[in-house]
Design an enzyme around this catalytic site. Structure first.
Site, mmCIF file in Angstrom:
data_model
loop_
_atom_site.group_PDB
_atom_site.id
_atom_site.type_symbol
_atom_site.label_atom_id
_atom_site.label_comp_id
_atom_site.label_asym_id
_atom_site.label_seq_id
_atom_site.Cartn_x
_atom_site.Cartn_y
_atom_site.Cartn_z
ATOM 1 N N ASN A 96 -6.055 3.015 -12.839
ATOM 2 C CA ASN A 96 -4.858 2.149 -12.212
ATOM 3 C C ASN A 96 -3.990 2.614 -12.718
ATOM 4 O O ASN A 96 -3.510 2.862 -13.038
ATOM 5 C CB ASN A 96 -5.187 0.778 -13.227
ATOM 6 C CG ASN A 96 -4.031 -0.746 -12.386
ATOM 7 O OD1 ASN A 96 -3.898 -0.825 -10.799
ATOM 8 N ND2 ASN A 96 -3.097 -0.992 -13.605
ATOM 9 N N ASN B 124 1.437 3.030 -2.607
ATOM 10 C CA ASN B 124 0.826 3.903 -2.932
ATOM 11 C C ASN B 124 -0.337 4.739 -2.743
ATOM 12 O O ASN B 124 -0.727 6.223 -2.156
ATOM 13 C CB ASN B 124 0.263 3.521 -4.532
ATOM 14 C CG ASN B 124 1.562 3.823 -5.414
ATOM 15 O OD1 ASN B 124 1.893 4.665 -5.698
ATOM 16 N ND2 ASN B 124 2.118 2.748 -6.514
ATOM 17 N N GLY C 275 0.359 -0.747 -0.013
ATOM 18 C CA GLY C 275 0.573 -0.104 0.115
ATOM 19 C C GLY C 275 0.518 1.820 -0.042
ATOM 20 O O GLY C 275 0.618 1.893 0.729
ATOM 21 N N HIS D 218 -0.166 1.305 -13.055
ATOM 22 C CA HIS D 218 1.563 -0.126 -13.605
ATOM 23 C C HIS D 218 2.782 0.488 -13.519
ATOM 24 O O HIS D 218 2.915 1.360 -14.204
ATOM 25 C CB HIS D 218 0.745 -0.267 -15.618
ATOM 26 C CG HIS D 218 1.514 -2.016 -15.881
ATOM 27 N ND1 HIS D 218 1.111 -2.834 -15.768
ATOM 28 C CD2 HIS D 218 2.329 -1.860 -16.774
ATOM 29 C CE1 HIS D 218 1.691 -3.655 -15.826
ATOM 30 N NE2 HIS D 218 2.526 -2.940 -16.589
ATOM 31 N N ILE E 89 -6.978 -9.910 -11.832
ATOM 32 C CA ILE E 89 -7.415 -9.995 -13.155
ATOM 33 C C ILE E 89 -9.148 -9.616 -13.475
ATOM 34 O O ILE E 89 -9.785 -10.575 -12.818
ATOM 35 C CB ILE E 89 -7.380 -10.800 -14.696
ATOM 36 C CG1 ILE E 89 -5.679 -10.096 -14.380
ATOM 37 C CG2 ILE E 89 -8.191 -10.436 -14.988
ATOM 38 C CD1 ILE E 89 -5.342 -12.068 -15.047
ATOM 39 N N ARG F 10 -13.901 -16.309 -10.710
ATOM 40 C CA ARG F 10 -14.011 -14.975 -10.714
ATOM 41 C C ARG F 10 -15.214 -13.929 -10.071
ATOM 42 O O ARG F 10 -15.345 -12.583 -10.280
ATOM 43 C CB ARG F 10 -13.401 -14.623 -11.808
ATOM 44 C CG ARG F 10 -12.486 -13.186 -12.002
ATOM 45 C CD ARG F 10 -11.627 -13.524 -13.117
ATOM 46 N NE ARG F 10 -10.562 -14.460 -13.768
ATOM 47 C CZ ARG F 10 -9.718 -14.545 -12.808
ATOM 48 N NH1 ARG F 10 -9.293 -13.405 -12.348
ATOM 49 N NH2 ARG F 10 -8.468 -15.542 -13.592
#
Length: 212
Positions: free
Chosen positions: A106, A15, A13, A108, A91, A64
């Site tokens: 998001n 970020n 965590g 990346h 995902i 999922r």
């Protein structure tokens, strides 16, 4: 009023902490932090800041789709206007991403579209790249494929290891994620027909180029 924001994590965590530290300044209220792992250190960060937390353990679901449905119920129960993925290592299904399209971000660790997926620092070094970095993008059905919002390039040094490169990339991540959240909170950032717009103008396909 501050934009109600839910942050979803799987790990330490860092970020999340950058967002917590600047939440008032950038106009967001972090109304909840959700993790799919009970040992995620980010849950402790949130609790220390007095932020509500929730655990949605993916191991407790047989599909999922059922996991994502419970995750969505949890987000909606927190009345989120903005959803931020910060090191969330799952995902997501197309149904879930469509539900929050245009209000889910998001981060990346690469200069997308290069090096989607995992092990980005290792792959950039092995390819002999001169530049690496981080990208903030809108989340869509395509993995790491939504419209880019901000990119922060990081020069690769000849002496870099995965660890030293990752550390510098983390440093820029902690600066660009709050900036993207601020743009959204101020009503300046939106997704339109698959493209990111800032102040009514389309951003370049690679996103706004951030430099220290």
């Amino acid at each position: 009023m501050a934009t109600r924001t839910v942050v979803i994590i799987s790990g330490s965590g860092s970020n999340l902490q950058a967002l917590i530290d600047r939440a008032e300044e950038i106009g967001i209220e972090i109304c909840g932090v959700i993790s799919n792992r009970e040992d995620a250190y980010g849950l402790q960060r949130a609790q220390r800041a007095g932020i509500a937390t929730a655990l949605v353990d993916h191991r407790q679901f047989d599909s999922r789709e059922s996991f994502d449905a419970t995750l969505a119920e949890t987000i909606d129960g927190m009345q989120a206007e903005l959803v931020i993925l910060a090191g969330f290592m799952r995902i997501l299904t197309p149904e879930f991403t469509r539900r929050y399209e245009g209000r889910m971000l998001n981060i990346h660790p690469s200069l997308l579209p290069k090096y989607r997926g995992l092990h980005t620092h290792k792959r950039a070094l092995e390819a002999g790249e001169q530049w690496h970095g981080a990208t903030i993008h809108f989340v869509t059905e395509e993995l790491d494929g939504g419209a880019n919002i901000i990119q922060a390039p990081v020069a690769i040094n000849s002496s870099d290891s995965e660890e030293t490169l990752a550390a510098r990339v983390h440093g820029v991540e902690h600066r660009i994620y709050p900036l993207a959240a601020q743009w959204f909170a101020e009503g300046r950032l939106r997704l339109q027909e698959g493209r990111a717009y800032l102040d009514g103008a389309p951003l370049p396909t690679e996103g706004y180029q951030y430099h220290d």
